[in-house]
Enzyme design. Structure first.
Site, PDB file in Angstrom:
ATOM      1  N   ASP A 252     109.426  64.674 114.401  1.00 22.73           N
ATOM      2  CA  ASP A 252     108.773  65.726 114.336  1.00 22.73           C
ATOM      3  C   ASP A 252     107.817  66.420 115.214  1.00 22.73           C
ATOM      4  OD1 ASP A 252     106.666  67.528 112.133  1.00 22.73           O
ATOM      5  OD2 ASP A 252     107.617  66.456 110.716  1.00 22.73           O
ATOM      6  N   HIS A 297     114.121  75.318 103.334  1.00 19.63           N
ATOM      7  CA  HIS A 297     113.677  76.250 102.430  1.00 19.63           C
ATOM      8  C   HIS A 297     112.432  76.923 102.921  1.00 19.63           C
ATOM      9  CE1 HIS A 297     110.276  74.090  99.845  1.00 19.63           C
ATOM     10  NE2 HIS A 297     110.169  73.769 101.253  1.00 19.63           N
TER      11      HIS A 297
HETATM   12  C1  LIG Z   1     107.895  70.517 103.960  1.00 26.93           C
HETATM   13  S1  LIG Z   1     107.695  69.332 105.299  1.00 26.93           S
HETATM   14  C2  LIG Z   1     108.859  68.246 105.043  1.00 26.93           C
HETATM   15  C3  LIG Z   1     108.597  66.605 105.439  1.00 26.93           C
HETATM   16  C4  LIG Z   1     109.791  65.594 105.126  1.00 26.93           C
HETATM   17  N1  LIG Z   1     110.982  66.109 105.566  1.00 26.93           N
HETATM   18  C5  LIG Z   1     109.580  65.297 103.665  1.00 26.93           C
HETATM   19  O1  LIG Z   1     110.637  65.542 102.944  1.00 26.93           O
HETATM   20  O2  LIG Z   1     108.631  65.130 103.188  1.00 26.93           O
HETATM   21  C6  LIG Z   1     108.271  70.193 106.943  1.00 26.93           C
HETATM   22  C7  LIG Z   1     108.290  69.237 108.082  1.00 26.93           C
HETATM   23  O3  LIG Z   1     108.954  70.169 109.177  1.00 26.93           O
HETATM   24  C8  LIG Z   1     107.897  69.611 110.238  1.00 26.93           C
HETATM   25  N2  LIG Z   1     108.400  70.899 111.041  1.00 26.93           N
HETATM   26  C9  LIG Z   1     107.864  72.162 111.228  1.00 26.93           C
HETATM   27  N3  LIG Z   1     108.118  72.748 112.135  1.00 26.93           N
HETATM   28  C10 LIG Z   1     108.772  71.976 112.996  1.00 26.93           C
HETATM   29  C11 LIG Z   1     109.427  71.971 114.173  1.00 26.93           C
HETATM   30  N4  LIG Z   1     109.768  73.186 114.901  1.00 26.93           N
HETATM   31  N5  LIG Z   1     110.131  70.902 114.581  1.00 26.93           N
HETATM   32  C12 LIG Z   1     110.144  69.631 114.062  1.00 26.93           C
HETATM   33  N6  LIG Z   1     109.534  69.604 112.874  1.00 26.93           N
HETATM   34  C13 LIG Z   1     108.833  70.709 112.362  1.00 26.93           C
HETATM   35  C14 LIG Z   1     106.614  69.643 109.912  1.00 26.93           C
HETATM   36  O4  LIG Z   1     105.628  69.052 110.691  1.00 26.93           O
HETATM   37  C15 LIG Z   1     106.927  69.031 108.412  1.00 26.93           C
HETATM   38  O5  LIG Z   1     106.268  67.518 108.609  1.00 26.93           O
END
Ligand SMILES: C[S@@+](CC[C@H](N)C(=O)[O-])C[C@H]1O[C@@H](n2cnc3c(N)ncnc32)[C@H](O)[C@@H]1O
Length: 396
Positions: A252, A297
């Site tokens: 992340d 999404h």
């Molecule tokens: C909606 S959350 C889903 C988290 C997890 N996969 C779950 O199912 O609970 C989206 C995740 O994507 C991460 N994220 C957003 N942009 C990112 C990037 N450029 N690289 C890596 N992670 C990212 C956010 O920090 C967040 O933890």
């Protein structure tokens, strides 16, 4: 109006409610209520889950038939979201103690807001069983407002915004994405993360579905699973519990990795964390599975394709990509209540971020546009789950 239909619905509701009642009585369980001591998450056992769903579905249809097209349409509570935002903004649930009475004037003074505004906000909230006016001008907490007052995750959920390149950025007067904005504000990142944790407490989002329906059992011992955008690693811990011979890496952005809560000690041998931006090349080469749960999404197709193209150089023959997301149904093929929930989520993603939920054809098309070597394997849609398990395999 088809008279038979409303009678048919009422009869089915009555018969199914009798079954629920008899189940509750024979198991010594109390009936549902809005009382303050009611558990916030409905604890109906799974064996009567289908009966409860049938009642809710019939009840929805009956209500809407009786309302008629126009009233059903205008019933939609657009202002409810503004009301929820105001409860959060003025910290109204925390402005008086759970279990005690308070007047609007007292609450207004505790949250530094005008009494008229507080009264109007709270009275709309009450139509959704948040607070109760026991005598004119005197209110108490209900089960829902108590949860808002006491559960930090629920409170933050009310105020959560999802990733955006449009509305959210505009509202923040910036061209940064939501995650860039969060990266600059650790307190806000924490609030979002709490809100996500709360969102995942619903039965339709249980991690069990991913554990039971993913390809984990067919992976070789020692095989690596990379959870891309895996937040605090909850999915990996849930899978590790059942498949302890696998190795798990949670990736992340740096602020999320830095703010994570410790995982249970017994999983430290197999679950590790690393900083990685999924818009840059994937550093873990040839893993057995790359998991994306609730990632795509948040992004329009163009960005999803960039994410996948950054994964491609790391893939080896047979590597799998597992997506745990909504797979929108064909119209009119599932219960209206569930379809409405999924489609409302799709529109929320559109209005907030130009992003979207996708159906099976759109998922396959997205991966093919990223690279022809992604081959679709299957979509598994567990009946009770909002999220499907969608699998692709990499073949050179
Ligand atoms: C909606 S959350 C889903 C988290 C997890 N996969 C779950 O199912 O609970 C989206 C995740 O994507 C991460 N994220 C957003 N942009 C990112 C990037 N450029 N690289 C890596 N992670 C990212 C956010 O920090 C967040 O933890």
């Amino acid at each position: 109006m088809d008279h038979n239909r409303i009678v048919e619905l009422a009869t089915s509701i009555s018969q199914n409610v009798a079954k629920i009642d008899s189940y509750l009585k024979s198991n010594g369980l109390s009936g549902p209520s809005f009382d303050i001591d009611t558990p916030f998450i409905n604890g109906f056992p799974e064996e009567i889950g289908a009966i409860r769903d049938a009642v809710l579905e019939a009840n929805l249809e009956l209500s809407e038939l009786l309302l008629g097209p126009k009233e059903t349409f205008v019933e939609y509570q657009y202002n409810y979201f503004v009301c929820m935002r105001a409860l959060y903004q003025y910290k109204i649930p925390n402005a008086f103690p759970v279990g005690e009475e308070a007047t609007f004037a007292q609450i207004a003074s505790n949250c530094n807001c005008s009494e008229v505004v507080v009264r109007r906000i709270m009275r709309l909230a009450m139509t959704n069983r948040i607070f109760k006016e026991v005598r004119k001008g005197v209110v108490v907490h209900t089960a829902t407002s108590k949860a808002l007052a006491e559960d930090e995750r629920f409170r933050d959920y009310v105020d959560s915004e999802d990733p955006s390149q449009t509305g959210f950025s505009l509202a923040n007067n910036t061209t940064d994405t939501m995650y860039q904005i969060m990266g600059k504000d650790p307190a806000r990142a924490q609030r979002f993360s709490n809100a996500m944790a709360f969102r995942l407490t619903g039965p339709a989002l249980k991690l069990d579905f991913l554990v039971d329906h993913g390809p984990w059992g067919s992976l070789p011992a020692g095989g690596t699973v990379v959870d891309i955008g895996g937040s605090h690693g909850k999915a990996m811990v849930a899978i590790a519990e059942k498949f302890p011979s696998l190795r798990f890496i949670v990736q992340d952005l740096p602020p999320t990795i830095a703010a994570r809560r410790p995982i249970p000690q017994e999983f430290e041998y197999c679950v590790s964390f690393m900083e990685h931006d999924f818009f840059t090349p994937q550093p873990i080469i040839g893993a057995a599975v790359y998991l994306f749960r609730w990632i795509f999404h948040n992004w329009p197709d163009k960005h999803c394709i960039r994410i996948l193209k950054n994964l491609v150089p790391a893939l080896r023959q047979g590597s799998r990509v597992v997506v745990s997301e909504i797979c929108l149904p064909e119209p009119n093929t599932i219960a209206v209540r569930k379809e409405r929930k999924l489609r409302a989520m799709d529109i929320a993603m559109m209005t907030m971020q130009n992003a979207q939920e996708r159906d099976k054809g759109e998922w396959i098309n997205l991966f093919k546009r990223a690279d022809e070597r992604f081959h679709f394997v299957e979509v598994v849609q567990p009946e009770e789950s909002d999220l499907a398990v969608i699998e692709f395999i990499w073949q050179e």
